[in-house]
Design a protein around this motif. Structure first.
Motif, short mmCIF file in Angstrom:
data_model
loop_
_atom_site.label_atom_id
_atom_site.label_comp_id
_atom_site.label_asym_id
_atom_site.label_seq_id
_atom_site.Cartn_x
_atom_site.Cartn_y
_atom_site.Cartn_z
N ASN A 181 0.80 -1.22 0.00
CA ASN A 181 0.00 0.00 0.00
C ASN A 181 0.84 1.27 0.00
OD1 ASN A 181 0.72 -0.89 2.75
ND2 ASN A 181 -0.37 0.94 3.43
N ILE A 182 2.17 1.15 -0.10
CA ILE A 182 3.05 2.32 0.00
C ILE A 182 3.70 2.64 -1.34
CG2 ILE A 182 5.10 3.28 1.11
CD1 ILE A 182 4.56 1.51 3.50
N LEU A 183 3.60 3.89 -1.74
CA LEU A 183 4.29 4.43 -2.92
C LEU A 183 5.25 5.51 -2.43
CD1 LEU A 183 4.45 4.68 -6.09
CD2 LEU A 183 2.67 6.44 -5.88
N ALA A 184 6.44 5.57 -3.01
CA ALA A 184 7.41 6.58 -2.57
C ALA A 184 8.24 7.05 -3.75
CB ALA A 184 8.33 6.00 -1.49
N THR A 185 8.42 8.37 -3.84
CA THR A 185 9.25 8.97 -4.89
C THR A 185 10.20 9.98 -4.26
OG1 THR A 185 7.54 10.67 -5.32
CG2 THR A 185 7.49 8.70 -6.68
N ALA A 186 11.45 9.98 -4.73
CA ALA A 186 12.43 10.92 -4.22
C ALA A 186 12.29 12.29 -4.87
CB ALA A 186 13.85 10.38 -4.46
N PHE A 187 11.51 12.37 -5.93
CA PHE A 187 11.32 13.61 -6.68
C PHE A 187 9.92 14.17 -6.42
CE2 PHE A 187 10.83 9.76 -9.13
CZ PHE A 187 9.56 9.86 -9.67
N HIS A 188 9.58 15.25 -7.12
CA HIS A 188 8.35 16.01 -6.85
C HIS A 188 7.41 16.00 -8.06
CE1 HIS A 188 9.49 18.19 -3.05
NE2 HIS A 188 10.70 17.90 -3.48
N PRO A 189 6.58 14.97 -8.24
CA PRO A 189 5.63 14.98 -9.35
C PRO A 189 4.62 16.13 -9.28
CG PRO A 189 5.89 12.76 -8.51
CD PRO A 189 6.57 13.68 -7.52
#
Length: 242
Positions: A181-189
């Protein structure tokens, strides 16, 4: 039921605007009891130490951990990624409290200081397969973290090439993952006009199916693969706000 955006500090307004662009209602979350009224949660980018101190001040950490444990979708961008990691390195003296739940090790300032922020075209095959559009995404990295290690149950969604000063060939570092259930991005969509990550996140929750079905027909920027929205407009320096 709406999508919550943790609104202690950072780019929560930009996430709310991105949700509006795909026809989804977002609400600001500042108190633990507000988590009972949302289907999913976005933890935005910002200054992770400051966000952690504010979350501790408002006694949010127990409620956030319970929200993740219950299996409700949670998406962390930049500082939000650090929050969700089970382990973080490169922190300030004394460290900071983490929500955890994502089986990975994050380096808090992997790409350096604020003046070393950058943009990069990221290959995103999973995102393109699910949401259509181009095979790459324009990632905005602002004093960004990176994922150093992931567990066996973590799916890597995007990596960025890095070039060391030594003469070694380019290597890659992970900048987007999904685990349950976890999504993670190091950038800023949320700082671009490409809303595919927000649409992708919405579809992680079965309870959001009606919302995404209603919004997809009116907000799909990539129905015509030869005329993407961002190619119809002049290139603009980011950030781009609604």
């Amino acid at each position: 039921m709406a999508v919550g955006v943790l609104a202690l500090q950072g780019s929560f307004n930009e996430h709310l605007a991105a949700l509006r662009r795909i026809g989804v209602k977002g609400v600001e979350i500042r108190k633990a009891e507000q988590l009972d009224n949302i289907t999913s949660l976005i933890i935005p980018g910002g200054e992770s130490t400051t966000m952690a101190k504010l979350a501790e001040l408002h006694n949010l950490f127990p409620a956030l951990r319970e929200f993740v444990r219950m299996g409700k979708p949670v998406w962390g961008t930049c500082a939000g990624l650090i929050f969700l990691a089970d382990k973080a390195v490169g922190q300030k003296i004394g460290g900071q409290e983490l929500v955890g739940g994502l089986d990975c090790t994050v380096h808090r300032n992997f790409f350096g200081s604020q003046i070393q922020s950058f943009e990069a075209e990221l290959p995103v095959p999973e995102l393109a397969a699910k949401e259509g559009g181009p095979p790459s995404f324009r990632g905005v990295f602002i004093r960004a973290p990176a994922i150093l290690e992931v567990g066996l149950g973590v799916e890597v969604l995007a990596s960025v090439s890095i070039k060391e000063e030594s003469a070694e060939p380019e290597s890659k570092v992970i900048v987007a993952v999904k685990q349950g259930n976890i999504l993670a991005t190091a950038f800023h969509p949320e700082l671009t006009i490409d809303s595919r990550w927000h649409s992708y996140f919405m579809k992680m929750s079965p309870s959001n199916n009606e919302i995404t079905a209603a919004s997809s027909s009116s907000s799909n920027y990539y129905e015509d693969p030869e005329s993407y929205l961002y190619n119809k407009q002049p290139k603009t320096d980011l950030p781009i706000y609604e």
